[in-house]
Design a protein around this motif. Structure first.
Motif, PDB file in Angstrom:
ATOM      1  N   GLY A  95       0.810  -1.210   0.000  1.00  0.00           N
ATOM      2  CA  GLY A  95       0.000   0.000   0.000  1.00  0.00           C
ATOM      3  C   GLY A  95       0.841   1.256   0.000  1.00  0.00           C
ATOM      4  N   PRO A  96       0.214   2.391   0.313  1.00  0.00           N
ATOM      5  CA  PRO A  96       0.903   3.671   0.187  1.00  0.00           C
ATOM      6  C   PRO A  96       1.925   3.945   1.290  1.00  0.00           C
ATOM      7  CG  PRO A  96      -1.276   4.016   1.053  1.00  0.00           C
ATOM      8  CD  PRO A  96      -1.163   2.540   0.707  1.00  0.00           C
ATOM      9  N   PHE A  97       1.988   3.116   2.315  1.00  0.00           N
ATOM     10  CA  PHE A  97       2.914   3.350   3.414  1.00  0.00           C
ATOM     11  C   PHE A  97       3.914   2.215   3.525  1.00  0.00           C
ATOM     12  CE2 PHE A  97       0.612   6.868   4.929  1.00  0.00           C
ATOM     13  CZ  PHE A  97      -0.736   6.559   4.858  1.00  0.00           C
ATOM     14  N   GLU A  98       5.109   2.547   3.934  1.00  0.00           N
ATOM     15  CA  GLU A  98       6.074   1.537   4.352  1.00  0.00           C
ATOM     16  C   GLU A  98       6.063   1.616   5.865  1.00  0.00           C
ATOM     17  OE1 GLU A  98      10.129   0.844   2.788  1.00  0.00           O
ATOM     18  OE2 GLU A  98       9.546   2.449   1.417  1.00  0.00           O
ATOM     19  N   GLU A  99       6.020   0.485   6.532  1.00  0.00           N
ATOM     20  CA  GLU A  99       6.047   0.508   7.990  1.00  0.00           C
ATOM     21  C   GLU A  99       6.734  -0.732   8.527  1.00  0.00           C
ATOM     22  OE1 GLU A  99       1.679  -1.096   9.191  1.00  0.00           O
ATOM     23  OE2 GLU A  99       1.826   1.004   8.614  1.00  0.00           O
ATOM     24  N   ARG A 100       7.257  -0.594   9.732  1.00  0.00           N
ATOM     25  CA  ARG A 100       7.927  -1.698  10.419  1.00  0.00           C
ATOM     26  C   ARG A 100       7.518  -1.668  11.885  1.00  0.00           C
ATOM     27  NH1 ARG A 100      14.003  -0.595   8.051  1.00  0.00           N
ATOM     28  NH2 ARG A 100      13.422  -0.748   5.864  1.00  0.00           N
ATOM     29  N   GLY A 101       7.326  -2.870  12.445  1.00  0.00           N
ATOM     30  CA  GLY A 101       6.910  -2.981  13.834  1.00  0.00           C
ATOM     31  C   GLY A 101       8.081  -3.255  14.762  1.00  0.00           C
ATOM     32  N   TYR A 102       8.005  -2.700  15.971  1.00  0.00           N
ATOM     33  CA  TYR A 102       9.050  -2.843  16.984  1.00  0.00           C
ATOM     34  C   TYR A 102       8.416  -2.991  18.356  1.00  0.00           C
ATOM     35  CZ  TYR A 102      11.799  -0.986  13.196  1.00  0.00           C
ATOM     36  OH  TYR A 102      12.377  -0.810  11.970  1.00  0.00           O
ATOM     37  N   ALA A 103       9.238  -3.414  19.303  1.00  0.00           N
ATOM     38  CA  ALA A 103       8.847  -3.414  20.716  1.00  0.00           C
ATOM     39  C   ALA A 103       9.841  -2.540  21.460  1.00  0.00           C
ATOM     40  CB  ALA A 103       8.861  -4.831  21.287  1.00  0.00           C
ATOM     41  N   ASP A 104       9.334  -1.753  22.396  1.00  0.00           N
ATOM     42  CA  ASP A 104      10.228  -0.959  23.233  1.00  0.00           C
ATOM     43  C   ASP A 104      10.863  -1.890  24.269  1.00  0.00           C
ATOM     44  OD1 ASP A 104       8.489  -1.264  25.482  1.00  0.00           O
ATOM     45  OD2 ASP A 104       7.459   0.606  25.035  1.00  0.00           O
TER      46      ASP A 104
END
Length: 130
Positions: free
Chosen positions: A102-111
């Protein structure tokens, strides 16, 4: 005037002082308040986060279904790779580094306390060439 106004997002954790440092460095924020059981910060863009001591806090297990995603934060970045290096350098860890469709690139993380958040880069607003 609104009866109820947005306040601050509060994350429960075992060590609020340590978690506040993580987000303070990540967001280039300043500490605005602190008590024995709560630390609050404000980012340069005005976002306010607080970290409340809960000695029984258990991190969410996302992406596993049990005790999974309860809430997460989205942060907008210009350079995902540079932001990822910063997150990891501050003690965060990647949860999922696949590029989202889609229109966004995103990546998930944990603090460091296990709360999930997303670094997201929006598509360029520059006009298409050619």
């Amino acid at each position: 005037m609104a009866l109820v106004k947005a306040g601050v997002v509060v994350l429960d954790c075992v060590e609020p002082e340590m978690l506040a440092v993580f987000y303070k460095e990540l967001l280039e924020a300043e500490q605005t308040d602190a008590t024995a059981n709560r630390v609050e910060i404000r980012g340069a863009d005005g976002i306010r986060l607080a970290f409340r001591r809960d000695v029984n806090a258990t991190p969410p297990s996302w992406p596993r279904p049990e005790n999974s995603l309860q809430v997460h934060l989205d942060f907008v970045v210009e350079d995902l790779d540079e932001a990822e290096r910063r997150v990891v350098g501050l003690g965060g860890r990647p949860l999922d580094t696949k590029d989202a469709a889609g229109p966004f690139e995103e990546r998930g993380y944990a603090d460091p306390a296990g709360h999930s958040f997303t670094l997201r880069r929006t598509s360029s607003t520059a006009p298409k060439q050619g």
